[in-house]
Scaffold this motif. Structure first.
Motif: not given
Length: 254
Positions: A114-120
């Motif tokens: 939650t609240g993290k920077r996530i790469a896709v």
């Protein structure tokens, strides 16, 4: 079946998506699909022949009997109108990848993400999973290599990717600053059983006996550990890949 027995050739419609199927530096086809289907060809007294065509054309190639099998396809009602599906041959799932040396996420849970920077990767199924992660900042990249670079440099905290792709990348480059933390939480991702891969064969009497032989072979290697040994050669040593397949039915269960 009669065609394969008379020509002693098993023709596979295949494109290049490592580690499923790819050409080595010497030009030889490799990957877990050629490994699995070479074994099947031997049971028929046949030689594996690769018909290298774009993936989008592979279903039509089988439907028109140009090829005997197309590989690694999801079941859809539209495809089922023109080809028959084998029993499931692999489970696909998405994982949370993190930095191996400086992980900003310690658990594969929704609360930890939650609240993290996530790469896709742009356009991937994982975009939807990242968007469902509460208060996450979703960063999209054009390919997995760019997302790994962002992850290893600390610009993102986690990277949602297919398990197959991450396992293969680590297998190819053990020094890669990436590791698999665990599966994308089940509340964000579809169930593994809905992401199973199949082989496609011609419909009707042409493929009926052939399909029975293929299903028998697949069940045998799923249950006796042979398929897992093949997958291990491509870094795919997680039990999730074959989970539940030995006891699965031969027909699509939805």
């Amino acid at each position: 079946m009669a065609k394969v027995e008379s020509t002693h050739q098993l023709v596979i419609a295949m494109s290049a998506f490592a580690p499923e199927d790819y050409q080595s530096a010497s030009g030889q086809w490799a990957g877990y699909d050629p490994a699995i289907l070479s074994g099947f060809a031997k049971t028929l007294g046949a030689k594996l022949v690769i018909d290298a065509i774009p993936f989008a054309a592979s279903v039509e190639a089988v439907a028109t009997h140009r090829a005997d099998i197309t590989v690694d396809i999801y079941y859809t009602k539209q495809r089922a109108q023109v080809i028959s599906f084998s029993r499931p041959m692999l489970n696909y799932n998405d994982v949370v990848a993190v930095s191996k040396t400086n992980s900003q996420v310690k658990q594969d849970t929704v609360s930890a993400l939650t609240g993290k920077r996530i790469a896709v990767v742009t356009g991937s199924e994982e975009v939807g999973e990242a968007n469902k992660t509460p208060n996450a900042t979703v960063k999209q990249y054009s390919n997995i290599e760019e997302s790994f670079l962002a992850l290893s440099s600390g610009r993102v905290a986690a990277d949602y990717q297919p398990d197959v792709d991450v396992s293969w990348a680590i297998h190819q480059n053990p020094s890669l600053n990436v590791k698999i933390l665990g599966a994308v939480p089940s509340s964000l991702a579809p169930p593994v059983a809905s992401l199973r891969g199949y082989y496609g064969v011609p419909k009707g009497s042409y493929g009926k006996q052939f399909l029975a032989a293929l299903d028998s072979y697949l069940k045998k290697i799923e249950c006796n550990g042979t398929e897992q040994k093949m997958l291990d050669n491509f870094g795919m040593n997680s039990p999730i890949y074959l989970q539940g397949l030995c006891s699965a039915g031969n027909t699509y269960a939805g």
